[in-house]
Design an enzyme around this catalytic site. Structure first.
Site, mmCIF file in Angstrom:
data_model
loop_
_atom_site.group_PDB
_atom_site.id
_atom_site.type_symbol
_atom_site.label_atom_id
_atom_site.label_comp_id
_atom_site.label_asym_id
_atom_site.label_seq_id
_atom_site.Cartn_x
_atom_site.Cartn_y
_atom_site.Cartn_z
ATOM 1 N N TYR A 117 0.818 -1.228 0.000
ATOM 2 C CA TYR A 117 0.000 0.000 0.000
ATOM 3 C C TYR A 117 0.844 1.266 0.000
ATOM 4 C CZ TYR A 117 -0.346 0.054 5.320
ATOM 5 O OH TYR A 117 -0.149 0.087 6.672
ATOM 6 N N GLU A 118 0.170 2.361 -0.243
ATOM 7 C CA GLU A 118 0.824 3.674 -0.340
ATOM 8 C C GLU A 118 1.842 3.702 -1.472
ATOM 9 O OE1 GLU A 118 -1.026 5.513 1.691
ATOM 10 O OE2 GLU A 118 -0.070 7.022 0.445
ATOM 11 N N GLY A 119 1.494 3.031 -2.582
ATOM 12 C CA GLY A 119 2.430 2.881 -3.708
ATOM 13 C C GLY A 119 3.252 1.631 -3.515
ATOM 14 N N GLN A 123 7.656 2.715 -5.877
ATOM 15 C CA GLN A 123 8.719 3.433 -5.158
ATOM 16 C C GLN A 123 10.032 3.364 -5.938
ATOM 17 O OE1 GLN A 123 7.733 5.118 -2.527
ATOM 18 N NE2 GLN A 123 5.732 4.118 -2.615
#
Lengths: 598, 598
Positions: free
Chosen positions: A436-438, A443
């Site tokens: 999650y969160e990319g 990243q």
């Protein structure tokens, strides 16, 4: 299950020696952030984490959450803990006093956030996301919007969410289909969002959803996405709560971990359309969302550190208690901590965790300098530094969290596979972090693309120069010759890898994607060594002044272990980057599936 | 959830080119194991795995098992599947025709076993353990014991278990406390055993427990342990079932994975003592148990391959179906299999799985040569080879299974964390593999101690010589120059590491334990490359003769990917071994816990 004990010594040390807290305290507005003040805040936060949140971790995992109608009751104790959190002002440390915040450095709020995540990651996601909502509104919202929503979000009276993902739009936000129709001063939002963390719950009286959607005339792709505030309950002009909005949770996911954190499918506008308010400009929603996403990425990297710390404490306690087999040179069974391979596992866990902590705190401090320094050159430099380190913190710390929580299971032997032991929960909870969160692929592409190729390697070179400077200090100091050599070797590999990338990406369009992940891991491994050796130098100096000998020796020995046993990973990452794209791209889709049937 | 499709092409290929099936078929008694016969057996086994067992994998995970009184009903469909398995003769392939076996090579039974484990690992543990019980009785039991128990165990009418672990005696069997009191022709067993896989169930009419216990006058430690057969129902002289023995399941563990496999706490002798029969000599139980444990270790390594294969198939299907983000050079969203980082993950999964498969099959073939060759020199050589490769197969294949099943989750993105997707089950199930049947620390110590230091590196040198010979073939062939160079580099690192170990272990008692794990990983990584490049050479030859182009090209490209992207890991493992014990052993116990509190 082992209780959590906030590692305040290491946190204070990392703030002082990796996050430059003394320098931060000289920035305008941060005068209060003295060493004593910082230690006192960590002390108090530690009590809440250890005594209130940590005991709820296991029950939250067992109980989980269920949808009852449109409500999501949380496990027993969760709402009370949240009340204590809000009343203690724990959600407001780093925010602007204009909206009820305490105006402290962001870097100081980070160890506090780490504690919540170690103590109870499922619970901790709620304040983590609220913080993101505050940032999105603070940096992008109109004065009216800020006045209406920020005080209660900052105080913790209300919580916030991020609504990006749709079934067809996960990593690819260009594919978002939710719509927003302008109606007078507001908009009517329609669409379904998935994977909405803490999208519904009973811990606060209102929930402020930040929702990405498209205006009727919006251009396609990411340039046609706008950001809206969609409160669960509409807010009257006097601040009181009005009608329930047309936004509700319609189902919950059944997940591998973080069971106590409701992961909601949210339906906006099943009836007349959910009332929403534009944040920032039309069609600029993605940029607005990124102001919250960047900090959220650092926070997720920090979750990697946090769950690793918890797994380490758990394993260390077991290794002390479990008596099994005589160690080398003995004929009597002894606690397994005396076995070399168990020490290898524990030290891997401890040193990667501390390396990640120091790196994350340092990156967060750069954001403070970037926002609060009076020197524009420093602001620019620190802003680029934070931007460069962010994907490394998110990617590397969440990857090593997989390894550390897995080692945590392994140290427990057969007991590690039994759920009641608790080690497995950390392992399950941690598995969301690279996603999650990319995802970590995102990243890695961010690091390789926007943060390296786009600036010709400038931000990377600046970090490399800091590492080269440290190597000189290590050589001058004299007692870290072997470590300086290891760090130098890793630094050279990183420089070569960056040069290969800058030279090769022009002619080979697949290079960046093929090598990005290993490139990120190379940089993470290097940066971890950098931070631990910074700490070791500082610890050596403090030792000579008669500081806390056990703790400071441990900092020195952590750096020595990491240099000898973790930094060597750089060699393989560098070789994988050097191998380029050919082996990755050659095999055809048919070949990938050619092993089945005779 | 993706269905399992038995990878018969790769299995046949690995048997032919890695496990030397044609040579095996020339051993006395193995004349029937022709290529066609082998392919036909795999084809039929594949149907059972794909159509009967695979569909039960998810329901088994959801339903799990519960203790009802002293009974353990299995999930719906499990007992029927077991009946089909037994009636098909699938449990008897490699066993002696004297006891109803089919007398086929062990190496041939291995892909069949792999299929059960891929299709349904929780279920597959039952026949895996029965096989171990057959081996323990066959190699150590009296004629009477063999006649009474083997036919029904070989046919699958009854199942078998291994009862080693006690709460205070996990890895340390010296600490076993269960007792056996001689009473006439039998013994009365008393004691509690934990972690007994398939210790109770409803799939077969009798369960034959193999139990380690101490005689009244037994010496302390491992030299005082004896092995006993303890049937759930006593067996009358005419083979019919008699009274229920005083042996029962008293509770089941609640585990991270393999939910459908009952992990029992077994109480032996709560009343008058469970009736047991000695297997082999008194006080020689550990040696007897090792005849079953060595094969079980290979089988657990194979489970690592099997669960990796399942995770790979699952991820590959999703990567084909999931449309997300435009790949490089395109403006349209496409299946994620087109993204370089997804290919990197899929190729890592595929190539490690195939490397592990080839290595495991090859090691098993050595056991066939060791047992069936007419040449004593070959028997000795192959026996040492199998013994050397066994801890590598168990350790390395179960370690990469963690990585592969984790990548399987990652390829699914957010959906990977949702239990219904099924990727998480493989990840959870796989986590037991580095723990049971000897933790990987035990495997690493076995490789370093008994298999390397004890023989002065002879067995290791023999494998290294085989690899050196392959490198010459690769160089002579001409199209694998880069791969030969990579393999040569890894080989040199392995030789150096072995020399460091042999030289250093005398003076540094902590060296072996400190470096063992990384030494095992170094050898596994090297052996994986060896096996894939053997396969690539064979595939190249078949390609030139007009073989199955897609499959054979895939074998070549798998070896190229592994050489470029996986073999480089050797460099870091070698450096960690070279770093020795100092950094592992320096930090004190107090220092390990010095980060907490201010």
């Amino acid at each position: 299950m082992a209780d959590y004990k906030a590692p305040q010594k290491d946190m204070n040390f990392a703030l002082s020696h990796n996050a430059r807290m003394a320098e931060l305290a000289q920035l305008p507005g941060f005068e209060e952030a003295t060493d004593d003040m910082v230690a006192a805040i960590l002390e108090e936060a530690g009590k809440v984490a250890n005594e209130v949140l940590s005991p709820l971790n296991e029950v939250g995992d067992h109980t989980g959450v269920k949808l009852e109608g449109v409500d999501v009751p949380t496990p027993a104790g969760f709402a009370d803990a949240y009340q204590q959190f809000a009343e203690g002002g724990w959600g407001s440390l780093q925010f602007d006093p204009e909206f009820g915040g305490q105006g402290l450095p962001y870097a100081l709020s980070i160890p506090v956030m780490e504690m919540w995540q170690s103590a109870n990651m499922a619970w901790g996601l709620c304040p983590l996301l609220s913080q993101g909502a505050v940032e999105a509104i603070f940096h992008n919202g109109s004065d009216e919007l800020k006045a209406k929503y920020l005080p209660q979000l900052v105080s913790g009276e209300w919580t916030g969410t991020m609504n990006l993902t749709e079934p067809q739009a996960g990593s690819d936000l260009a594919a978002i289909r939710s719509t927003a129709k302008p109606v007078g001063d507001h908009y009517r939002i329609k669409g379904q969002k998935i994977f909405i963390t803490w999208g519904e719950h009973d811990m606060a009286e209102n929930i402020i959803h930040l929702v990405l959607a498209r205006l009727p005339d919006a251009p396609p792709g990411v340039k046609g996405i706008s950001l809206f505030v969609v409160p669960k309950f509409l807010v009257n002009d006097d601040g009181s709560l009005g009608e329930r909005n047309d936004a509700k949770c319609v189902s919950l996911e059944h997940k591998l971990g973080i069971h106590a954190s409701p992961t909601c499918v949210m339906a906006f506008g099943d009836d007349e359309g959910a009332i929403g308010y534009l944040v920032g400009e039309e069609n600029r929603g993605l940029a607005c969302m990124f102001t919250m996403m960047n900090n959220a990425r650092l926070a997720v990297g920090l979750q990697g550190v946090a769950i690793s710390e918890r797994a380490y404490q758990h394993a260390l306690e077991y290794a002390h208690d479990r008596v099994q087999s005589p160690p080398v040179g003995s004929r009597e069974a002894a606690p397994i901590i005396q076995h070399a391979d168990v020490r290898r596992m524990l030290l891997t866990m401890k040193t990667m965790t501390e390396a990640g902590r120091a790196l994350a705190y340092d990156a967060c401090a750069s954001l403070d300098f970037a926002h609060h320094s009076e020197d524009p050159a420093i602001r620019a430099k620190e802003s680029a530094r934070a931007a460069y380190l962010t994907p490394i913190v998110k990617g590397w710390c969440t990857e090593f969290a997989q390894e550390v929580t897995s080692l945590g299971v392994q140290v427990h032997g057969g007991m590690g596979f039994i759920e009641e032991t608790g080690a497995a929960q950390h392992y399950r909870d941690a598995r969301i972090l690279p996603i999650y969160e990319g995802t970590n692929a995102i990243q890695a592409l961010d690091l390789v693309g926007r943060k390296t190729l786009f600036d010709g390697g400038e931000a990377g070179a600046a970090v490399q120069a800091e590492i080269a400077e440290l190597i000189e200090q290590l050589q001058a100091q004299g007692s870290f010759a072997a470590e300086a050599t290891q760090l130098q070797a890793a630094l050279e590999l990183a420089k070569t890898a960056q040069a290969e990338l800058l030279n090769g990406a022009k002619d080979d369009v697949q290079l960046a994607g093929s090598v990005a992940f290993n490139y990120l891991m190379l940089m993470g491994t290097l940066c971890g060594g950098w931070q631990l050796l910074r700490a070791a130098l500082a610890a050596t100096a403090e030792l000579s002044e008669g500081g806390d000998e056990t703790f400071l020796s441990a900092k020195v020995n952590s750096a020595r272990f990491y240099s000898a046993q973790i930094l060597p990973r750089s060699a393989s990452y560098a070789q994988m980057v050097a191998a380029g794209s050919e082996s990755v791209m050659t095999m055809s889709d048919d070949e990938l599936a050619s092993a089945w049937y005779s």
